[in-house]
Design a protein around this motif. Structure first.
Motif, PDB file in Angstrom:
ATOM      1  N   CYS A 130       8.441  12.002  24.712  1.00 47.50           N
ATOM      2  CA  CYS A 130       9.696  12.365  24.438  1.00 47.50           C
ATOM      3  C   CYS A 130       9.311  13.895  23.835  1.00 47.50           C
ATOM      4  O   CYS A 130       8.223  14.301  23.576  1.00 47.50           O
ATOM      5  N   GLY A 144      11.202  14.166  20.921  1.00 44.31           N
ATOM      6  CA  GLY A 144      11.445  13.777  19.301  1.00 44.31           C
ATOM      7  C   GLY A 144      11.542  12.250  19.313  1.00 44.31           C
ATOM      8  O   GLY A 144      12.187  11.673  20.361  1.00 44.31           O
ATOM      9  N   CYS A 198      14.622   6.586  20.334  1.00 40.42           N
ATOM     10  CA  CYS A 198      15.037   6.214  19.047  1.00 40.42           C
ATOM     11  C   CYS A 198      14.383   4.665  18.681  1.00 40.42           C
ATOM     12  O   CYS A 198      14.263   3.968  19.501  1.00 40.42           O
ATOM     13  N   VAL A 253      21.728  15.766  17.150  1.00 43.21           N
ATOM     14  CA  VAL A 253      20.581  16.025  17.848  1.00 43.21           C
ATOM     15  C   VAL A 253      21.033  16.580  19.092  1.00 43.21           C
ATOM     16  O   VAL A 253      20.993  17.598  19.850  1.00 43.21           O
ATOM     17  N   VAL A 256      14.049  13.162  12.300  1.00 46.02           N
ATOM     18  CA  VAL A 256      13.685  13.290  13.767  1.00 46.02           C
ATOM     19  C   VAL A 256      12.228  13.900  13.811  1.00 46.02           C
ATOM     20  O   VAL A 256      11.996  14.842  13.050  1.00 46.02           O
ATOM     21  N   PHE A 311      14.869  11.992  23.859  1.00 45.29           N
ATOM     22  CA  PHE A 311      14.650  11.668  22.580  1.00 45.29           C
ATOM     23  C   PHE A 311      14.550   9.988  22.189  1.00 45.29           C
ATOM     24  O   PHE A 311      15.574   9.612  22.917  1.00 45.29           O
TER      25      PHE A 311
END
Length: 305
Positions: A73, A75, A138, A159, A83, A136
């Motif tokens: 990814c 972030g 998570c 973001v 982040v 991104f």
């Protein structure tokens, strides 16, 4: 479609939106560009890591694993909303997906959700998402019960809005992995339509101009209690009388030629009689000697007697 942001512009955009950014060592040149171009980009894709713990999740997304090299990814969004940037350029996050979804996101021409994906990695007609989307991850187990803290959801919102703002996109350029490939279920535990609503709302605000705090109402002055009618007698002297006289002047009930001052005078009595008549008192009730009702209505600031 847009040219991807370079590392400096990406960090600037995220921080301008209020994102707390941690730059993982080496992230600025860490990518899979040797396997294909990154860009032009059309949107942002949100995932969950199926892992727990920030440090281990960041390491996984930076390094990848056997059969899928990192970065996985761009972030990693931690539970606390921080982040961690792990890649810049092409990343192994989206895989192949549905061309109808790509078209809907590119044109932002869909309703609550993009068209349901019908293809996946390896399907005939599937298109490469790694070249078209920022990704991104998570930190979340992805089991539907692992909580999504408010700080983490806010970071996803920020973001997404940061990248949309930088490229002039609307919130429909933000999708979940499950909206891209019929094999995927992430992110699991919150609804992407709700997140897009949050992102769109944020895009209506200027991040450089934070919402000003509501002004604190001025503190009301403490009022002088009624000292009793006998207090106002010939020769009495007190700062309370001066404060009373100033309030009478402010109310347009002045019979003063000078002052007012601390000593009770006929000018004070005549001025107070004007105030009583202003309140509607007549006759003996407007004799110029303060009573409790008229005094409370005058709102004389407290002072030492």
């Amino acid at each position: 479609m847009a040219t991807p942001l370079g590392p400096d512009r990406l960090v600037t955009a995220l921080r301008a939106e209020g994102v707390t950014v941690v730059e993982h060592p080496g992230w600025r040149s860490h990518n899979r560009n040797a396997k294909g171009a990154f860009g032009p980009v059309v949107g942002v894709m949100i995932h969950h890591t199926v892992s727990s713990g920030t440090a281990s999740s960041v390491a996984l997304c930076f390094n990848g694993y056997e059969g899928l090299p990192g970065p996985l990814c761009h972030g990693v969004i931690a539970k606390d909303g921080t982040v961690h940037l792990v890649g810049n350029g092409r990343a192994n996050h989206a895989g192949a997906g549905d061309p109808s979804v790509l078209q809907a996101v590119t044109t932002e021409t869909y309703g609550d959700r993009p068209p349901a994906p019908r293809v996946h990695q390896g399907s005939p007609g599937a298109v490469d998402g790694n070249s078209r989307f920022y990704g991104f991850e998570c930190v979340n187990l992805g089991n539907g019960t692992d909580p999504w803290p408010a700080e983490q959801l806010l970071a996803i919102e920020r973001v997404s809005a940061a990248l949309c703002r930088a490229h002039g996109w609307g919130a429909k350029s933000v999708i979940g992995h499950l909206e891209w490939s019929d094999w995927k279920s992430d992110p699991k535990g919150f609804a992407m339509p709700t997140m897009r609503t949050r992102v769109q709302s944020r895009l209506g605000k200027d991040p450089a101009q934070p919402t000003p705090p509501k002004p604190t109402p001025p503190k009301k002055p403490e009022l002088q209690p009624f000292p009793g009618a006998s207090f106002f007698r010939k020769g009495a002297s007190s700062p309370v009388i001066t404060a009373m006289g100033r309030r009478l002047v402010a109310e347009g009930c002045s019979a003063y030629h000078s002052g007012p001052g601390p000593r009770w005078t006929e000018a004070d009595r005549l001025s107070y009689a004007k105030w009583q008549r202003k309140l509607g008192f007549r006759g003996a009730d407007a004799d110029g000697i303060p009573g409790a009702a008229s005094w409370n209505a005058l709102q004389v600031p407290r002072t030492s007697r």
